[in-house]
Structures are given as C-alpha cells and as structure tokens.
Design an enzyme around this catalytic site. Structure first.
Site: not given
Ligand code: NAD
Length: 291
Positions: A147, A151
C-alpha cells in the site's frame, strides 16, 4: 465567490469516507461535480454520478468529459484492503489512468490522495521511526508494504504527468482522516497507549478539513507536482509533544522544540503554498505523561 463556482470537477472514489464529504464541500462551493464511484451510494449527491472503475480507460474517459479539475481519491486504502496484488495494482493503475488521461486532455490541475504512508513508516514490518522531527516531505522513505509503495508510486506518476503534460498535481499526504467522533475514539486509545501513535507522529485530520485541503489544492496558486503533509496542528494525544518524544523517540533527532501539543510534522509547505490551516481540531486536555 469560489474559483470553483460553475466549474466541473471530477471526483473519483466519490462514495468513500473522504469522497462523500468532499463532494458535499465542492457542491457547496458551486462546483458541478462528476462523481465516479464503483459503488452506488444513495448518499452521493452530485451533478453527474457515474458507476465505473478507475482502472478502466473508457470509464475514466467518460468521467473526464467536460472536466476542468480532477480530484482522485479512489483507492484500496490499506494494505489489507485486498491481496497485495489487488491493492498495489488497483492504486497505481487507477492513478496512472486518471492523471495520464487528464494530462493528455490538457486539464490544468489535479489533487490526488497520497498518504503519510508514502513514507513507508507506519506500516513498515520493522520497528522504524520517522527519521527526524519535525518530519517533512523531504525525508527519505523506507517502504515495506504494497500500500505504501502504491502511494509513493502515485507521487511519481504525478511528477511524470506534470513533466509530460504540464498538469499541476497536489498530492495530499493525508494522515488518519475521520469524523470528529471517530477521531475522539482514536484519541481515547492513544491516551491509554501513547506509543501506538509514534509512527504516524500522532497526526490526524477531520474529514471536513480533508475536503477543505482538496479545495485549496485545486484553487491555490501553484505549479508543479509535489507531496504535501497535511494534518491538524495539534496531536491526537493529550500529552505535551516534547514529553511524548522524550519517552518514545529519544533517539530520533529533534530539529526544534515543540510547544504544547504541537504536531511534530512540518506543515510549512501546506501552510505557505496552499494556505491550509485545520478548522476542526480535537479539544483535548494536556495531561502529564507517565510512561
Ligand atoms: N481515510 C484515511 O485515513 C486516509 C489516510 C491516508 C490516505 N487516504 C487515501 O485517501 C483516499 C480516500 O480514502 P477513504 O478513506 O475515503 O477510502 P474509502 O475506501 O472510504 O474510499 C475509497 C473509494 O474508492 C472506491 N474505489 C476503490 N477502488 C476503485 C476502483 N477501482 N474504481 C472506482 N472506485 C474505486 C471505493 O469503493 C471507495 O468508495 C484513498 O486514496 C486513500 O488511500 C485515506
């Protein structure tokens, strides 16, 4: 009036934790949001909602129709969100597909969700620590999971897209992002076991502030493709930062001292380039640390 008023913004991963709040925030600024999601969620309210996959060239091409800006959030957001192969390939193929198509179309600006994990520290299988405090974007990474690798590679893809097509890309290195209630719950755990927050430098960000950072990432004067640490200015631990570092990271060089519960990462870039300051911080007491 926001610079986003009347502009079309593609948001991928729009039904996710950060996506839903970001779409709501962009709607409130008057943007016309195209939401691309691989799940149908009744909570998702956007001008256009497309169900599709960010790995698909045709789905992304359709989603980019008429877009002025791109916010790319879709990902498998944890090493255990799929097999290593699924997590890595979903994330890097999606980011390449979205940025390469957006760049080739001549779109000027994208914001992508990177992560504090682009450093490799939080999920590293070895007991490593941030290399110095305040931790900043120039610190070397040490990657030990797929992961974090995805990133880090997304940040490389951003640089390539900018170099190739001139699309400016703000890569927000989010820390743990969540609702105020969930952040408070996490802080309660950190109070009991403060050392568990060390590898993320006790950072956190309210989901509403993540959406605000996205807004600034789209609108602040900026050119290039750079990662930005973004976090609340305080830690999620109810102890003085200096005491936490004395107790749990005494060997890690400290380049300056920290006041009160000041977060020990360097927020200079996100403050000075994007003008970001968190608006939703945890209201914690400052207790004395007894390790
Ligand atoms: N929430 C956190 O704490 C956090 C921290 C650091 C980075 N991030 C990054 O922020 C972004 C959003 O995170 P989040 O917490 O909202 O995650 P989440 O899993 O709630 O949302 C991600 C969304 O992307 C969709 N998705 C996944 N694969 C897909 C694909 N192939 N095609 C279309 N849609 C797809 C999922 O269905 C989901 O709705 C991500 O890139 C994550 O890596 C999140």
């Amino acid at each position: 009036m926001s610079a986003l008023n009347g502009r079309r913004v593609l948001v991928t991963g729009a039904a996710g934790r950060i996506g839903l709040v970001t779409v709501e925030h962009l709607n409130a600024l008057g943007a016309k949001v195209t939401a691309l999601s691989n799940v149908d969620d009744p909570e998702l309210k956007a001008d256009r909602v497309l169900i599709g996959d960010t790995r698909s060239e045709s789905d992304v091409a359709r989603a980019l129709e008429g877009a002025d800006y791109v916010v790319h959030l879709a990902a498998l957001p944890h090493p255990s969100a799929g097999t290593p192969y699924e997590v890595y390939t979903t994330n890097v193929v999606s980011t390449f597909n979205v940025l390469a198509q957006a760049g080739a179309l001549g779109i000027d600006r994208a914001v992508i969700a990177s992560s504090i994990n682009a450093t490799g520290v939080p999920f590293n299988p070895h007991e490593i620590r941030p290399p110095y405090f305040p931790w900043d974007e120039t610190a070397p990474s040490d990657i030990g999971d797929w992961y974090s690798l995805s990133k880090q590679n997304d940040e490389n893809t951003a640089r390539m897209a900018w170099r190739r097509w001139g699309i400016d890309v703000v890569a927000l290195r989010f820390p743990h992002v969540n609702s105020a209630d969930e952040l408070q719950r996490m802080s309660d755990l950190i109070r009991i076991k403060p050392e568990s927050g060390l590898r993320e430098a006790w950072t956190y960000l309210d989901t509403r502030d993540a959406a605000y950072a996205v807004e600034l990432g789209l609108t602040a004067p900026f050119t290039g493709a750079l990662p930005f640490f973004v976090a609340a200015s305080t830690t999620n631990a109810p102890y003085p930062t200096e005491d936490l570092l004395d107790a749990y990271a005494p060997e890690v060089p400290r380049r300056r001292r920290f006041a009160g519960r000041e977060v020990p990462i360097d927020l200079t870039a996100v403050r000075t380039v994007l003008g970001f300051e968190a608006r939703h911080e945890l209201d914690l007491p400052t207790l004395s640390l007894e390790p």
